[in-house]
Every structure is written in C-alpha cells, then in structure tokens.
Write a protein that holds these residues in place. Structure first.
Motif: not given
Lengths: 134, 102
Positions: A66-69, A71-72, B64, B67-70, A64, B85, B35, A61, A27-31
């Motif tokens: 509509g990702m809006e990052t 916030g992270i 958040p 949302k990041a993950r679509g 997917k 948060y 995740d 994943f 998956a993206p972002y987590g790693t």
C-alpha cells in the motif's frame, strides 16, 4: 573452490551456479540503499545464479503493502518486488523477529515470502557462496 | 514558548528518537518524519515509550511520509496527530526554536 573459479573464467562464466544472497536491512525512501540493492538484484538475474533475497531489520519495511509516494515526490519501487518472479527470483525470506518488533505481520507484505526465525536465517546465510548487503 | 523537536531517522537503526525523548521537556512538540515515522507504529518496539511521552508532549507525524511507506493512521499508537507539509511549517513557526534529531 579455486579450481572452480578458474574453470568459470575459462568457460566465460557459464556453467557454475553459486548461491547468492542479497541482504536488505534498510527502510525504503529515507535512504537510497533499498532501491540500489533492488537494481543489483535485477542485474544479477541475467547471470542465472541461485539468488536468495533476505529482508531483515528495517529491510522488512521495503515489502510493506500500500505505498503511495506521490506526496513525497519519489518513485514507488515496491511493485518491482512483485515482478521478480518473472526473473526466476522466487526465494524471498523475512525473519519473524524483525516483523514482530515493528508491529508488522506477514499479511502486510506485498509479495509471498518464507518467514524464518532469526536462527534459521543465520543458518541459511551460512550456506551462501556470495553475500551482498546494504 | 517551547521547542519543536524533529526526528527523521528510523528508531530501529539510530538513537535519534531515544535521545529526543530523553532531552525534550514536558510541553514540547515532537514531529516524526521520513524514516522517523516508524517510531509511532502500534505494536512496535517504541510504542510504549512514545505513548508515555504523548502524555506530556504533543506528538506529530508527517502524513505524506506515512502514506509513502504504506502506513495508514490506523497503524499508529493513540495520541499522535498527522500533519501535512503546511502543518510542519506552522509547527516550526509557532515554536521558539527547532531541534532536529538527525
């Protein structure tokens, strides 16, 4: 195969096109794996090889919509998958089983892909010369 | 007082969510983030187990990360509360202790 490799070296890497497969399973972002594979793929585009991109398991994943990052506090790299076409990387594959068990459908994906069964994916993988995975 | 359990890894890749569900008591709170949010997907492999847990435990997902993950809230199973948060901090503060399943 050995002879081909030697020719490849003698000609400075020109002329021989191999079947490359990049297997995305995270998956993206987590790693950082998803982003790292994408960067590897972009570099490979310079070598005019026959590139195949596979998204399986949590790798689906990555595509997917509509990702809006914001916030992270991380960069949304999913739009880069849409730019791959411009590098002549157009062979993208997803397997139906991975989508199904995650409650996703082909319409959720940001780019056009070929949806295969897990068995078809295995067959395709078996035809490759080089496979890189993360 | 009860525990806040947090799950940050994809349930499709690790058994963090599964262990969390086994080892949390009724009345506990479970927060999915990073995740871990994939565990709450409607139609996903863990939807049924999580829906069952939602009857006796309070389930939360970090907005958040979703949302990041679509993923919109409409993609989640019923009975899950989305927090920001600040909500994460408040959950941590109001529970007796935090157990992080990472």
């Amino acid at each position: 195969m050995m002879d081909e490799d030697r020719t490849d070296e003698a000609e400075g890497g020109s002329g021989i096109v191999k079947k490359f497969m990049y297997v995305n399973r995270k998956a993206p972002y987590g790693t950082v794996y998803a982003l790292e594979v994408l960067e590897m793929v972009l570099i490979s585009a310079a070598f005019d090889q026959d590139v195949h991109l596979v998204f399986t398991d949590d790798g689906v994943f990555e595509l997917k919509k509509g990702m809006e990052t914001a916030g992270i506090g991380m960069k949304n790299f999913s739009n880069t998958y849409r730019a791959l076409e411009g590098y002549d990387i157009e062979k993208l594959y997803v397997d139906q089983e991975s989508l199904d068990e995650r409650g996703l459908a082909e319409a959720d994906l940001i780019v056009p892909v070929t949806v295969l069964s897990r068995a078809e994916m295995a067959k395709l993988m078996g035809e490759m010369d080089v496979i890189l995975s993360a | 007082m009860s525990l806040l359990h947090t799950v940050a890894k994809s349930p499709f890749e690790r058994d963090a969510l599964s262990s969390c569900l086994d080892l949390s008591l009724p009345g506990a709170a479970i927060l999915l983030y990073e995740d871990g949010v994939y565990g709450a997907l409607k139609g996903g492999r863990f939807a049924e187990r999580l829906a069952e847990a939602a009857k006796t435990r309070a389930l939360y997902v970090l907005g958040p990360d979703l949302k990041a993950r679509g993923l919109g809230e409409d993609r989640l199973i019923a009975g899950v509360t989305v927090v920001d948060y600040r909500g994460f901090v408040e959950l941590a503060a109001k529970h007796q202790a935090v157990q992080a399943w990472c």
